[in-house]
Design a protein around this motif. Structure first.
Motif, mmCIF file in Angstrom:
data_model
loop_
_atom_site.group_PDB
_atom_site.id
_atom_site.type_symbol
_atom_site.label_atom_id
_atom_site.label_comp_id
_atom_site.label_asym_id
_atom_site.label_seq_id
_atom_site.Cartn_x
_atom_site.Cartn_y
_atom_site.Cartn_z
ATOM 1 N N UNK A 259 42.279 36.937 47.120
ATOM 2 C CA UNK A 259 43.130 36.075 47.500
ATOM 3 C C UNK A 259 43.382 35.106 46.179
ATOM 4 N N UNK A 260 44.534 34.310 45.947
ATOM 5 C CA UNK A 260 44.328 32.858 45.258
ATOM 6 C C UNK A 260 44.982 31.627 45.777
ATOM 7 N N UNK A 261 44.842 30.333 45.362
ATOM 8 C CA UNK A 261 44.875 28.995 45.149
ATOM 9 C C UNK A 261 46.102 29.018 44.693
ATOM 10 N N UNK A 262 46.963 28.396 44.571
ATOM 11 C CA UNK A 262 47.668 28.542 43.581
ATOM 12 C C UNK A 262 48.313 29.297 42.784
ATOM 13 N N UNK A 263 47.995 29.365 41.305
ATOM 14 C CA UNK A 263 49.591 30.035 40.921
ATOM 15 C C UNK A 263 48.334 31.059 40.292
ATOM 16 N N UNK A 264 48.914 32.150 40.696
ATOM 17 C CA UNK A 264 47.211 33.633 39.830
ATOM 18 C C UNK A 264 47.184 33.671 38.176
ATOM 19 N N UNK A 265 46.488 33.582 38.237
ATOM 20 C CA UNK A 265 46.824 33.747 36.613
ATOM 21 C C UNK A 265 46.021 35.211 35.403
ATOM 22 N N UNK A 266 45.095 35.357 37.118
ATOM 23 C CA UNK A 266 44.535 36.831 36.265
ATOM 24 C C UNK A 266 45.621 38.133 36.009
ATOM 25 N N UNK A 267 45.366 38.918 35.245
ATOM 26 C CA UNK A 267 46.254 39.405 34.518
ATOM 27 C C UNK A 267 45.901 40.918 35.115
ATOM 28 N N UNK A 268 46.219 42.060 34.926
ATOM 29 C CA UNK A 268 45.813 43.192 35.057
ATOM 30 C C UNK A 268 45.712 44.010 34.900
ATOM 31 N N UNK A 269 44.541 43.420 34.127
ATOM 32 C CA UNK A 269 44.144 44.811 33.385
ATOM 33 C C UNK A 269 42.684 43.952 33.365
ATOM 34 N N UNK A 270 42.009 43.968 35.174
ATOM 35 C CA UNK A 270 40.957 43.276 35.616
ATOM 36 C C UNK A 270 40.219 45.132 36.248
ATOM 37 N N UNK A 271 39.399 45.920 35.605
ATOM 38 C CA UNK A 271 39.146 47.312 36.167
ATOM 39 C C UNK A 271 38.311 47.053 36.810
ATOM 40 N N UNK A 272 37.154 45.686 36.963
ATOM 41 C CA UNK A 272 36.067 45.863 37.648
ATOM 42 C C UNK A 272 35.594 44.936 37.815
ATOM 43 N N UNK A 273 35.104 43.949 39.245
ATOM 44 C CA UNK A 273 35.184 42.853 39.116
ATOM 45 C C UNK A 273 34.017 42.495 38.477
ATOM 46 N N UNK A 274 33.562 41.533 37.976
ATOM 47 C CA UNK A 274 32.062 40.572 38.200
ATOM 48 C C UNK A 274 31.172 40.559 38.841
ATOM 49 N N UNK A 275 31.591 40.194 39.902
ATOM 50 C CA UNK A 275 30.538 40.378 41.166
ATOM 51 C C UNK A 275 31.760 39.612 42.147
ATOM 52 N N UNK A 276 31.221 39.843 43.585
ATOM 53 C CA UNK A 276 32.369 39.268 44.763
ATOM 54 C C UNK A 276 33.033 37.756 44.351
ATOM 55 N N UNK A 277 31.300 37.272 44.126
ATOM 56 C CA UNK A 277 31.173 35.192 44.584
ATOM 57 C C UNK A 277 31.719 35.001 43.323
ATOM 58 N N UNK A 278 31.933 36.028 42.343
ATOM 59 C CA UNK A 278 32.297 34.718 40.701
ATOM 60 C C UNK A 278 33.473 35.453 39.944
ATOM 61 N N UNK A 279 34.133 36.782 40.222
ATOM 62 C CA UNK A 279 35.130 37.011 40.269
ATOM 63 C C UNK A 279 35.411 38.555 39.311
#
Ligand code: COA
Length: 279
Positions: A259-279
């Motif tokens: 979920x995002x607060x504000x404009x979502x900037x992260x593009x569709x090229x994340x294939x694995x998150x770094x972690x749940x708490x840091x994105x």
């Protein structure tokens, strides 16, 4: 009645105990790392002098992340969690963060929606034992010389430089990083944080729509981690990756909504998150 203070080293025992109730498997070192990344952005919620909750944030320029939001069970539904999340949002906004992300349990999405976060997409948290999986050519282990390019490449996808997070992870000799290259240019990378008997894979960032690269990178890392218990957080829409993992020994532990607060900037090229708490 409730108030919030900055997390200090004295609070680490409490942070571990309260998050153990959710089996988040965090140790004091994890919170020390969060406090190193964002010294003024890790919080403890108190009722009078009693600690009753925590939350952490991390800011990367105009993008920030909120995590580890938890309130003691007997203090819930009294507005404490909302106060904590609003405090995190205010803290990040004061740092000029324009987009705040978080991963929410599906049943908690209405809670965050009420606080201004909007649903973006779903991720699956998978666990399993790593297996032998030879990868194709074009993938190699990253060297120290690749670090700058990996960090720059990550920024083009994440929307902000995650240097302060990626640098310590990449410099830790226990961890793994592989890159996929074509004509000497990085097309994607993957990282695994390796602990004693388990490893957490992520982040993995590759060209949008090139999940073949992501799969090849994943295979290279899984091959190195044979015998380890491994976890990772993969977009639900990446069915080829999910099917490959589920066809081996992996299964979904739970899933979350980004979920995002504000404009979502992260593009569709994340294939694995770094972690749940840091994105
Ligand atoms: C998520 C969590 C932090 C919320 O904390 P909380 O203190 O209960 O949060 P609040 O009291 O501000 O809000 C919770 C609900 O109670 C309601 N509420 C708040 N004050 C209330 C009151 N006085 N009377 C009745 N309901 C109230 C809110 O409207 C909210 O409803 P919603 O969830 O439908 O939006 C808490 O449930 C928790 O720690 N869960 C376990 C860990 C977890 O799942 N963390 C989130 C990870 S994504």
């Amino acid at each position: 009645m409730f108030h919030i203070k900055k997390m200090s080293l004295d609070d680490l025992g409490f942070a571990v105990r309260i998050t153990d109730l959710m089996s988040w498997n965090l140790v004091e070192e994890d919170f020390k790392f969060m406090m190193h990344l964002e010294p003024d952005g890790c919080f403890v919620l108190l009722s009078n002098s009693e600690r009753i909750g925590i939350a952490t944030t991390v800011s990367f320029g105009e993008v920030g992340w909120v995590g580890n939001v938890i309130v003691s069970e007997n203090r819930r539904k009294q507005g404490a969690g909302s106060l904590l999340v609003r405090h995190c949002v205010k803290y990040l906004a004061n740092k000029n963060v324009k987009t705040i992300g978080l991963y929410s349990y599906i049943d908690k999405a209405p809670f965050y929606r009420r606080l201004g976060f909007k649903y973006d997409s779903e991720f699956s948290v998978l666990k399993g034992k790593s297996f032998s999986s030879p990868s194709r050519a074009g993938v190699r282990e990253a060297t120290k010389e690749d670090m700058q390019e990996v960090i720059d490449y990550d920024q083009t996808c994440f929307g902000a430089s995650r240097r302060k997070l990626l640098e310590p992870i990449l410099l830790n000799p226990h961890n793994l990083c592989y890159v996929s290259t074509e004509d000497d240019q990085i097309l994607g990378y993957i990282v695994a944080k390796v602990y004693e008997e388990m490893a957490e894979i992520g982040p993995s960032v590759c060209r949008q729509g090139r999940n073949g690269i992501a799969i090849n990178l994943l295979k290279a890392v899984l091959n190195r981690l044979q015998g380890f218990e491994v976890s990772m957080c993969v977009p639900k829409k990446e069915s080829a990756i999910l099917n490959m993992l589920k066809g081996a020994s992996f299964s979904e532990n739970f899933h979350v909504a980004r979920m995002f607060f504000g404009r979502p900037v992260v593009k569709d090229c994340i294939y694995m998150a770094e972690s749940l708490e840091r994105g």
